[in-house]
Structures are given as C-alpha cells and as structure tokens.
Design a protein around this motif. Sequence first.
Motif, short mmCIF file in Angstrom:
data_model
loop_
_atom_site.label_atom_id
_atom_site.label_comp_id
_atom_site.label_asym_id
_atom_site.label_seq_id
_atom_site.Cartn_x
_atom_site.Cartn_y
_atom_site.Cartn_z
N VAL D 58 25.80 61.31 -5.49
CA VAL D 58 26.14 62.05 -6.72
C VAL D 58 24.88 62.27 -7.55
O VAL D 58 23.86 61.60 -7.35
N HIS D 59 24.99 63.21 -8.51
CA HIS D 59 23.81 63.58 -9.30
C HIS D 59 24.15 63.57 -10.80
O HIS D 59 25.33 63.51 -11.16
N ARG D 61 25.06 63.13 -14.58
CA ARG D 61 25.86 62.18 -15.36
C ARG D 61 26.62 61.22 -14.44
O ARG D 61 26.74 60.02 -14.71
N ARG D 64 24.30 58.52 -13.24
CA ARG D 64 24.02 57.54 -14.32
C ARG D 64 25.20 56.58 -14.48
O ARG D 64 25.04 55.38 -14.73
N ILE D 73 17.90 57.04 -18.99
CA ILE D 73 17.19 56.52 -17.81
C ILE D 73 16.48 57.66 -17.10
O ILE D 73 16.91 58.81 -17.20
N GLY D 74 15.43 57.30 -16.34
CA GLY D 74 14.57 58.34 -15.79
C GLY D 74 14.90 58.76 -14.38
O GLY D 74 13.98 59.02 -13.60
N PHE D 75 16.21 58.83 -13.99
CA PHE D 75 16.53 59.35 -12.66
C PHE D 75 17.97 59.85 -12.64
O PHE D 75 18.74 59.59 -13.57
N GLN D 76 18.34 60.61 -11.62
CA GLN D 76 19.64 61.27 -11.68
C GLN D 76 20.30 61.47 -10.33
O GLN D 76 21.13 62.37 -10.15
N THR D 77 20.00 60.62 -9.34
CA THR D 77 20.68 60.72 -8.05
C THR D 77 21.06 59.32 -7.60
O THR D 77 20.22 58.41 -7.67
#
Lengths: 105, 105, 105, 105, 105
Positions: D58-59, D61, D64, D73-77
């Motif tokens: 998932v990517h 929101r 997270r 936070i510094g990432f999204q996957t």
Amino acid sequence: MHVATVIGSVWATQKDPSLQGLRFLVVRPFTTDGKESAETMIAADPIGAGIGERVLVVHGRAARHVIGHGHDIGFQTAIAGIIDRMDLADGRVIGPHVDFDSEQD
Amino acid sequence: MHVATVIGSVWATQKDPSLQGLRFLVVRPFTTDGKESAETMIAADPIGAGIGERVLVVHGRAARHVIGHGHDIGFQTAIAGIIDRMDLADGRVIGPHVDFDSEQD
Amino acid sequence: MHVATVIGSVWATQKDPSLQGLRFLVVRPFTTDGKESAETMIAADPIGAGIGERVLVVHGRAARHVIGHGHDIGFQTAIAGIIDRMDLADGRVIGPHVDFDSEQD
Amino acid sequence: MHVATVIGSVWATQKDPSLQGLRFLVVRPFTTDGKESAETMIAADPIGAGIGERVLVVHGRAARHVIGHGHDIGFQTAIAGIIDRMDLADGRVIGPHVDFDSEQD
Amino acid sequence: MHVATVIGSVWATQKDPSLQGLRFLVVRPFTTDGKESAETMIAADPIGAGIGERVLVVHGRAARHVIGHGHDIGFQTAIAGIIDRMDLADGRVIGPHVDFDSEQD
C-alpha cells in the motif's frame, strides 16, 4: 492535469450512493505521436462534454472541487473544461473536437 | 477512476488489522486495444462483484469513502460500482461481464 | 517533481470557474535518451515560461501552493520554476531552452 | 494496492530520522504474464515478510496507517499483508511464495 | 518509495519562493534488468547525496516531512536516505554507488 478525448459513456446502476446522479464519460489521454493510447479513464462530467471533444481532466482533490459534492465521495477523476484550442510548437493546432485539428496558418 | 475486469480473488490471514473482514478481488485495467494488461491491482469490494464482471475502481480518499471504515485504514483501492454498459465511439458496447460485449445495433 | 519542456499553449472558455484567469501550457517530460515522450501534461503557469523552455513541474498540494489560490481549486499541475541549467553525469549540459543544450567543457 | 514479490532487502545508515528502526524490503509488482517487471519499490515491513513471499503493498496514507508511527514520517510505501493464496480466472493459483504456485485442481 | 541513482544536478533562479535555498538533484529510478530508464525525477536533497550514489526517494507528504519546511511548499519529491547496500534474491549486491555493485560472496 491532462488533455483527453471523450471516446464513450458508461452507466452503472449498482454503485456507491455518492455516484448517484453523476454523468460518467470514457476518456483517452491525448498523445502527441498520434498513436491512440490503449489506456482509458472514467471521468465525472459536470460540464456536458460530448463524444470526440477534447477535455481537461483532473484527479483527486481537484476533481472533487470541480464536482462540487464535497470531499466525502467515492470517485476522483473529473472533467474541468472543454478546450477551445491547443497550439503545439510543431505547428499543429489541436481543436476542441477530433474532427477540427489543423496546421497553424 | 478506471474500468477494470475482475480476474480473481486473494486471501491473506497475516495482515494489518484494518483489513480484517474485507473481501479482496484481483482486477485488471480495461484497455481499448483488446490486449490484456499484465498489470493487476487488488481492490477491496464492498459491492459484491464476481469474476469476469466490469467494475469501476477508485483509489485513495475515494476508496476509503466507498469502504466506509473511516480514513485510518491500511489500503487505498476499492470497487465503487459494477457497470451496466459502456458505449464506445468506435461502435463497441462493453457489457457488465466479459462474456457480454457486442457491437452497437 | 519533473523537468519538462514547454511545447504549446491551451485555451478553454468552457471550464470550472476556479480555472479562470490562469495561463495553461502544454509540457512534455524530459527524457535522458533523447526520444520525445508522446505523453503530455497541462500545467498552470504563474511564472511566465515560453515555448521551448525547460521547466520544473509539480503536482497536487505543491501545485496548489505555487498557484497561490488556496486548496479549493479545480486543477493540480503547475510550473514551479524555469531551469538555468541541468548538468548530467554523462557530460551533457541541459540548458534553459531546447536550443541551448551542450556538452560540459 | 498491489500484490508484489519480495526480492531483496535494503539498508541505509544515512537517512531521515523517521526511518530509524524500520525494516525495508525490495518488492517487485506481480504481473499476470509471468514476465518480471524491471520496476522495484522499497516498502517498510512491519509484518515480517521473507524473500520470495507474495505481499500486499500500500502507499500514502494507507502505508502510514500500517506502519503506525503517525503521519509525520519520511516514507509512503508499506507491506500490509502476506497473501495465503490468489486464485486467477485462468486457473492459476498464486501461492504465498514464488515456489508454491500451481494450477487449480 | 524507490531506490534511484543520482545522475545530475539542476539549478533554477526563476522559481517559486518556497524552493529558495534547496539543493535539487536529478535521479533515475533503479531497474533490476540493468537497462537505464529514460525517465528522470528532480528531488530536493537535504541529506547531501553525490553523483552516482543510490538514494531512497519519497514523494508527497513524506517528501515534505523529509525537507522539514512545513506543508506549504511548491515541490513534492525528496531524498530520504543514501543506501548502504541492497541485497537481491538473484545474488546481486547493489552498493551505495554505481561503482560498487557486486555479487554476494
């Protein structure tokens, strides 16, 4: 944001209630090499575009704004405008409909 | 938003708790050139679509709205509807199921 | 964020009110292999870029910030800058305009 | 949301502080034509997936939420689950690991 | 989130004020088949990566967090880390720089 050509219409009775009353068009992204993209998107259409017309397509928050039903809705692609004309540096003039493309005079 | 065809089902026991109780289908984006895309997506299905059916697929905030479990959940793709019919400018009529496509009369 | 080349302009009278007064350019993503991408995007241009210029293109929230009309607007791609120069590890220097590319001295 | 195969691990000492303490896996999107995609993604893994396992990715929101460290936070996957089984309409059964695929009996 | 290779730098004097003072690098997505992608992205670099280094690239909200200038800014791609090492299931070890790749011993 993309320019796309309207290539069809789609109807769905069985759908999320927030989609009720909206008109959905099938659009194909415009490509500069004249080869038709096989990819299509479904866009909600508050503007009243017709088959063959060249439209501005937006996604996400922009699409929800254009539809105007608030941000709690079950879709995220919409038509934000119908182009009058698109002038390309290579001399082509892309018209508001697939039948009206020409070269710049 | 895309039209896609349901091509399978997926189950996962080991998963984020927010995925509990949801039904996940494998969907393939519809393409106009008839060539099957090798790309697949997994969509949560609150509508009850079946294998071979043509569905409207949404992402992100729109998907969370369609699922209806609020915005603190661990997925972002969902089925928002099952199409009745998609009329294309080239004369094709794309039906609600892969077996029901035809030409416009 | 992408570097893209401005390859045209687009006008639309029939459009969402939030698009009024904005200048829209047609941009093509820069590719390192010199082959022109057939894909184009439409970007709102608050900076005043010209045909052939190389621009920084942003999307979503970043685009809305650059335009400066708040977050309730019907589009999501914008030009955030015009590059002076892009030095590539293979020795090429990509200039601010398609006519000014060169090799590093 | 995608099904992907875990094809490696990645370590980074020099990174944004919000990435501290997270386990990162290299994943490759599953494709139905059996041709390996050259594209890879890096996903944070709170579930404990292993090399060769088939995972739900998932990517944004959703990612997270799955990681559970809030939205600053510094990432999204992220990996949201490990599949038990994926049944495809063409008769294939895609297992939880690359070594366990089979045909439906 | 992607692993990408730094292949250049870009400068722009004429740009949105929120881009002032930021360092922008040209990055190319890492692909497992060794064929260089023609696609490039521009990423803001708060970490200090150099040409040839392999970096973790994030987008959207994650990128804004890594840059640390709040959410009202005109860009959405950033470098969140420099990898030490990426071990792939096929035996390759991808190093922190294009010159340091090897096979697992």
